[in-house]
Design an enzyme around this catalytic site. Structure first.
Site, short mmCIF file in Angstrom:
data_model
loop_
_atom_site.label_atom_id
_atom_site.label_comp_id
_atom_site.label_asym_id
_atom_site.label_seq_id
_atom_site.Cartn_x
_atom_site.Cartn_y
_atom_site.Cartn_z
CG HIS A 160 -1.97 -1.05 1.21
ND1 HIS A 160 -2.91 -1.17 0.21
CD2 HIS A 160 -2.20 -2.08 2.07
CE1 HIS A 160 -3.68 -2.23 0.46
NE2 HIS A 160 -3.27 -2.80 1.58
CG ASP A 196 -2.67 -8.45 0.46
OD1 ASP A 196 -2.00 -8.79 1.44
OD2 ASP A 196 -3.73 -7.77 0.56
CG ASP A 285 -4.86 -10.34 2.99
OD1 ASP A 285 -4.50 -10.84 1.90
OD2 ASP A 285 -4.65 -9.14 3.27
C1 OKP Z 1 -3.18 -4.39 4.52
B1 OKP Z 1 -2.72 -5.50 3.57
C2 OKP Z 1 -11.37 -3.59 8.08
C3 OKP Z 1 -10.50 -2.38 7.77
C4 OKP Z 1 -9.06 -2.79 7.60
C5 OKP Z 1 -6.94 -1.96 6.67
C6 OKP Z 1 -6.57 -3.04 5.71
C7 OKP Z 1 -5.10 -3.05 5.42
C8 OKP Z 1 -4.65 -4.29 4.70
N1 OKP Z 1 -12.78 -3.26 8.04
N2 OKP Z 1 -8.35 -1.79 6.88
O1 OKP Z 1 -3.06 -5.35 2.23
O2 OKP Z 1 -3.06 -6.83 3.99
ZN ZN Z 2 -4.17 -7.36 2.40
#
Ligand code: OKP
Ligand code: ZN
Length: 343
Positions: A160, A196, A285
């Site tokens: 990100h 991802d 994830d």
């Molecule tokens: C980082 B990576 C959940 C909100 C979560 C942040 C996500 C960051 C992901 N409702 N927001 O790409 O695994």
């Molecule tokens: Zn992610």
């Protein structure tokens, strides 16, 4: 397969993160790395080597100097005003608010250089982020020296993070830094495959105007999922880079069978690009029990994911990104890597 790892990941250890309207224990936590490491050791994937210090030069090939300076100094500036608690932004330069002035106060600077409030800066954030980039860069060096595949056990994640923005638990874009270092080390074309669950908006932005890096991403549809404002299928690159950015948004509930159909198309495209090297932004994830995600991949599916990635026969650098089901992240990550190895 060799793994590169740094103990310094543990210096990114916020007490809380702001998520879904609550301050909660961070889902992006140090335990994630320990689970992966112990699985690597128990299956005997290969040696685990420490990261080498590579300095700021390869980081500055991707990130703006002022942004890197900011990351380095943000904590001490914050502590002067608020004391030793997590640094979080509360205002952003957006739409009709001004956006091109860099304020002097730390609150203004946090907003200027970030895009969400879920990514706490702590006393050790800079140290951990730098170590994570060194992990990717050490893996990159081994690949450049002839290894067929290397796993960079990066934490914090990176995809990100953009030229001058942090967010989504990411500060420095490890995959982009490694890709640029591969080019600087003599590669002509590098492909990045981002699997991802979330769109790698930072990697996309960094290479958007270029054709020497192909960015291909499968992720949850940004219409309904973080990071919401980038990752749409009509983002195809700009200037010299038109046609070298490829987004595949997928609906909530996507299972392996649906995922794999799109993956095959993505891998075909990468193969036709004839990259010298493949960098995989490896988030798991997409797992059915991930606490913040809504895809349905199962632990055994990750073996096939690794096998499919191996089918294009390119030297491959795996860079760890997300994956928050702490109990299962080790099995899932290592399944990708061992599936890749015994293809
Ligand atoms: C980082 B990576 C959940 C909100 C979560 C942040 C996500 C960051 C992901 N409702 N927001 O790409 O695994
Ligand atoms: Zn992610």
């Amino acid at each position: 397969m060799l793994t590169i790892h740094s103990r310094d990941h543990q210096y990114q250890n916020p007490k809380f993160e702001l998520i879904d309207g609550q301050l909660r224990p961070p889902v992006e936590n140090a335990q994630r790395v320990e689970t992966v490491l112990s699985r690597i050791r128990s299956v005997g994937l290969g040696s685990v080597l420490p990261a080498l210090e590579r300095g700021l030069a390869p980081i500055l090939r991707v990130h703006e100097q002022a942004f890197v300076d900011f990351l380095q100094n943000a904590w001490s500036e914050w502590v002067k005003v608020y004391g030793e608690r997590e640094a979080l932004p509360l205002i952003w330069p957006t739409r009709t608010l001004g956006y091109d002035r860099l304020p002097e106060a730390i609150d203004g600077q946090l907003g200027y250089y970030s895009f969400d409030a879920g990514t706490p800066i702590t006393a050790g954030t800079w140290r951990a982020a730098r170590a994570s980039a060194n992990v990717a860069l050490t893996a990159q060096q081994l690949l450049a020296a002839g290894e067929q595949a290397v796993f960079a056990l990066c934490r914090p994640p990176g995809h990100h993070a953009a030229t001058n923005l942090y967010g989504g638990y990411c500060f420095l874009n490890n995959a982009a830094i490694a890709a640029q270092a591969l080019l600087d080390g003599g590669a002509t074309r590098v492909a990045i495959l981002d699997v991802d669950y979330h769109h790698g908006n930072g990697t996309q932005e960094i290479f958007y105007h270029r054709r020497d890096v192909l960015f291909v991403s499968l992720h949850a549809d940004p219409r309904v999922e973080y990071p919401y404002f980038l990752g749409y299928e009509d983002e195809k690159g700009a200037a010299d880079g038109v046609g070298f950015n490829l987004n595949y948004p997928l609906p909530w509930g996507t299972d392996w069978q649906q995922y794999r159909q799109t993956l095959k198309i993505a891998l075909d495209f990468i193969k036709n690009y004839h990259p010298d090297v493949l960098v995989v932004s490896l988030g798991v994830d997409t797992f059915e029990y991930d606490p913040i995600s809504k895809f349905c991949l199962k632990t055994e599916d990750y073996l096939t994911l690794g096998k499919d990635i191996a089918s294009i026969h390119k030297p491959t650098l795996f860079v760890m990104e997300g994956g928050y089901a702490v109990e299962d992240i080790g099995n899932n990550i290592v399944n990708v890597l061992s599936g890749f190895e015994d293809n």
